[in-house]
Scaffold this motif. Structure first.
Motif, PDB file in Angstrom:
ATOM      1  N   MET A   1      -4.248  -3.170 -16.157  1.00 16.42           N
ATOM      2  CA  MET A   1      -2.764  -3.245 -15.995  1.00 16.42           C
ATOM      3  C   MET A   1      -2.441  -2.806 -14.897  1.00 16.42           C
ATOM      4  N   LYS A   2      -1.516  -3.789 -14.172  1.00 16.10           N
ATOM      5  CA  LYS A   2      -1.098  -3.563 -12.806  1.00 16.10           C
ATOM      6  C   LYS A   2       0.276  -3.300 -12.824  1.00 16.10           C
ATOM      7  N   LEU A   3       0.586  -2.146 -12.019  1.00 18.40           N
ATOM      8  CA  LEU A   3       1.909  -1.597 -11.755  1.00 18.40           C
ATOM      9  C   LEU A   3       2.276  -1.654 -10.386  1.00 18.40           C
ATOM     10  N   GLY A   4       3.292  -2.195 -10.170  1.00 23.79           N
ATOM     11  CA  GLY A   4       3.690  -2.330  -8.616  1.00 23.79           C
ATOM     12  C   GLY A   4       4.323  -0.956  -8.151  1.00 23.79           C
ATOM     13  N   GLU A   5       5.276  -1.078  -7.028  1.00 20.50           N
ATOM     14  CA  GLU A   5       5.639  -0.093  -6.454  1.00 20.50           C
ATOM     15  C   GLU A   5       7.407  -0.171  -6.473  1.00 20.50           C
ATOM     16  N   LYS A   6       7.776  -1.138  -6.980  1.00 15.32           N
ATOM     17  CA  LYS A   6       9.157  -1.435  -7.224  1.00 15.32           C
ATOM     18  C   LYS A   6       9.343  -1.613  -8.584  1.00 15.32           C
ATOM     19  N   ILE A   7       9.732  -0.681  -9.401  1.00 17.83           N
ATOM     20  CA  ILE A   7       9.609  -0.709 -10.648  1.00 17.83           C
ATOM     21  C   ILE A   7      10.949  -0.593 -11.409  1.00 17.83           C
ATOM     22  N   VAL A   8      11.363  -1.571 -12.201  1.00 16.27           N
ATOM     23  CA  VAL A   8      12.630  -1.435 -12.902  1.00 16.27           C
ATOM     24  C   VAL A   8      12.342  -1.017 -14.610  1.00 16.27           C
ATOM     25  N   ILE A   9      12.975  -0.007 -15.205  1.00 14.32           N
ATOM     26  CA  ILE A   9      12.525   0.249 -16.511  1.00 14.32           C
ATOM     27  C   ILE A   9      13.859   0.129 -17.539  1.00 14.32           C
ATOM     28  N   VAL A  10      13.923  -1.038 -18.531  1.00 15.10           N
ATOM     29  CA  VAL A  10      15.099  -0.980 -19.228  1.00 15.10           C
ATOM     30  C   VAL A  10      14.681  -0.678 -20.666  1.00 15.10           C
ATOM     31  N   GLY A  11      15.754  -0.923 -21.565  1.00  8.42           N
ATOM     32  CA  GLY A  11      15.695  -0.729 -22.991  1.00  8.42           C
ATOM     33  C   GLY A  11      16.785  -0.037 -23.355  1.00  8.42           C
ATOM     34  N   SER A  12      16.765  -0.040 -24.637  1.00 10.21           N
ATOM     35  CA  SER A  12      18.075   0.440 -25.555  1.00 10.21           C
ATOM     36  C   SER A  12      18.166   2.014 -25.226  1.00 10.21           C
ATOM     37  N   CYS A  13      19.064   2.540 -25.257  1.00  8.77           N
ATOM     38  CA  CYS A  13      19.331   4.024 -25.207  1.00  8.77           C
ATOM     39  C   CYS A  13      18.635   4.554 -26.252  1.00  8.77           C
ATOM     40  N   GLY A  14      18.015   5.525 -25.942  1.00 11.91           N
ATOM     41  CA  GLY A  14      17.169   6.321 -26.583  1.00 11.91           C
ATOM     42  C   GLY A  14      15.676   5.685 -26.729  1.00 11.91           C
ATOM     43  N   SER A  15      15.318   4.834 -25.799  1.00 11.90           N
ATOM     44  CA  SER A  15      13.935   4.051 -26.248  1.00 11.90           C
ATOM     45  C   SER A  15      12.970   5.085 -25.182  1.00 11.90           C
ATOM     46  N   GLY A  16      13.618   5.819 -24.408  1.00  8.12           N
ATOM     47  CA  GLY A  16      12.609   6.383 -23.421  1.00  8.12           C
ATOM     48  C   GLY A  16      12.527   6.224 -21.999  1.00  8.12           C
ATOM     49  N   LYS A  17      13.599   5.511 -21.582  1.00  6.19           N
ATOM     50  CA  LYS A  17      13.488   5.013 -19.881  1.00  6.19           C
ATOM     51  C   LYS A  17      13.439   6.065 -19.129  1.00  6.19           C
ATOM     52  N   THR A  18      14.288   7.111 -19.417  1.00  5.35           N
ATOM     53  CA  THR A  18      14.145   8.346 -18.337  1.00  5.35           C
ATOM     54  C   THR A  18      12.682   9.000 -18.587  1.00  5.35           C
ATOM     55  N   THR A  19      12.427   9.322 -19.884  1.00  4.56           N
ATOM     56  CA  THR A  19      11.035   9.944 -19.927  1.00  4.56           C
ATOM     57  C   THR A  19       9.795   9.169 -19.232  1.00  4.56           C
ATOM     58  N   LEU A  20       9.852   7.790 -19.581  1.00  2.00           N
ATOM     59  CA  LEU A  20       8.858   7.052 -18.885  1.00  2.00           C
ATOM     60  C   LEU A  20       9.115   6.999 -17.168  1.00  2.00           C
ATOM     61  N   SER A  21      10.146   6.985 -16.651  1.00  2.00           N
ATOM     62  CA  SER A  21      10.285   6.933 -15.331  1.00  2.00           C
ATOM     63  C   SER A  21       9.930   8.215 -14.718  1.00  2.00           C
ATOM     64  N   ASN A  22      10.387   9.421 -15.586  1.00  2.00           N
ATOM     65  CA  ASN A  22       9.949  10.801 -14.776  1.00  2.00           C
ATOM     66  C   ASN A  22       8.337  10.829 -14.970  1.00  2.00           C
ATOM     67  N   ARG A  23       7.695  10.393 -16.119  1.00  2.00           N
ATOM     68  CA  ARG A  23       6.093  10.565 -16.136  1.00  2.00           C
ATOM     69  C   ARG A  23       5.437   9.316 -15.271  1.00  2.00           C
ATOM     70  N   LEU A  24       6.091   8.396 -14.670  1.00  2.00           N
ATOM     71  CA  LEU A  24       5.512   7.517 -13.743  1.00  2.00           C
ATOM     72  C   LEU A  24       5.580   7.833 -12.486  1.00  2.00           C
ATOM     73  N   SER A  25       6.854   8.604 -12.306  1.00  2.00           N
ATOM     74  CA  SER A  25       6.812   9.405 -11.109  1.00  2.00           C
ATOM     75  C   SER A  25       5.870  10.415 -10.764  1.00  2.00           C
ATOM     76  N   GLU A  26       5.596  11.237 -11.887  1.00  2.00           N
ATOM     77  CA  GLU A  26       4.746  12.193 -11.722  1.00  2.00           C
ATOM     78  C   GLU A  26       2.940  11.531 -11.503  1.00  2.00           C
ATOM     79  N   ILE A  27       2.863  10.592 -12.171  1.00  2.00           N
ATOM     80  CA  ILE A  27       1.506  10.026 -11.910  1.00  2.00           C
ATOM     81  C   ILE A  27       1.483   9.442 -10.595  1.00  2.00           C
ATOM     82  N   SER A  28       2.484   8.681 -10.039  1.00  2.00           N
ATOM     83  CA  SER A  28       2.274   7.554  -8.967  1.00  2.00           C
ATOM     84  C   SER A  28       2.803   8.174  -7.809  1.00  2.00           C
ATOM     85  N   GLY A  29       3.875   9.267  -7.837  1.00  2.00           N
ATOM     86  CA  GLY A  29       4.393   9.803  -6.610  1.00  2.00           C
ATOM     87  C   GLY A  29       5.625   8.907  -6.046  1.00  2.00           C
ATOM     88  N   ILE A  30       5.875   7.892  -6.930  1.00  2.00           N
ATOM     89  CA  ILE A  30       6.960   7.269  -6.571  1.00  2.00           C
ATOM     90  C   ILE A  30       8.406   7.690  -6.977  1.00  2.00           C
TER      91      ILE A  30
END
Length: 174
Positions: free
Chosen positions: A1-30
């Motif tokens: 799985m390829k993940l870039g360095e300019k990432i947009v996360i979208v989805g319904s309210c309650g889908s977990g956008k913020t949780t995923l964003s914060n987790r990816l930030s922890e992993i990647s430092g972005i």
């Protein structure tokens, strides 16, 4: 799985956008850019569309970022700068359940991903928006995403798929 360095996360309210964003930030430092923190001022007063767009333009000049939020008025602005989009295409029941849980947890308190002075609240129109998201908003988002052929698109249908993606990234980057 390829993940870039300019990432947009979208989805319904309650889908977990913020949780995923914060987790990816922890992993990647972005760094994460929470659009709700930009768009809303105290007491859920929105800034002007021009100010919102200009603030995004400024932030999207950075070399690396994760943007959390939908905001259809500037969706394509973000997509033109992104290399990856993650669409959390979750079941509406899960999304409504999570929003209700979030409301119970943060009721009369501030969430860390919204502006100061925006206390958690629950409104019927908000729940209706989530319920109608698969029929009203999802098709529009997918149509727009189809126009961006060079964009790395990751569509996750449930928490298990999201957790597998996170685990894969942790193993690769960790």
């Amino acid at each position: 799985m390829k993940l870039g360095e300019k990432i947009v996360i979208v989805g319904s309210c309650g889908s977990g956008k913020t949780t995923l964003s914060n987790r990816l930030s922890e992993i990647s430092g972005i760094e994460v850019i929470h659009l709700d923190r930009i768009y809303w001022q105290a007491d859920w007063i929105s800034i002007s569309e021009d100010a919102f767009r200009n603030e995004q333009i400024k932030l999207l000049r950075k070399a690396r970022w994760i943007v959390d939020g939908n905001y259809a008025s500037s969706f394509e602005l973000r997509l033109t700068k992104a290399d990856t989009v993650i669409f959390l295409d979750y079941n509406r029941y899960i999304c409504i359940w999570r929003v209700l849980k979030r409301w119970m947890k943060f009721r009369d308190r501030l969430r860390p991903d919204v502006a100061d002075g925006c206390y958690e609240k629950m409104e019927w129109d908000f729940l209706k928006y989530i319920w109608r998201f698969p029929k009203d908003t999802r098709p529009l988002m997918l149509d727009i995403l189809d126009k961006y052929e060079n964009l790395n698109k990751i569509i996750l249908k449930n928490t298990q798929e999201t957790n597998r993606m996170i685990e894969t990234l942790e193993n690769r980057l960790g």
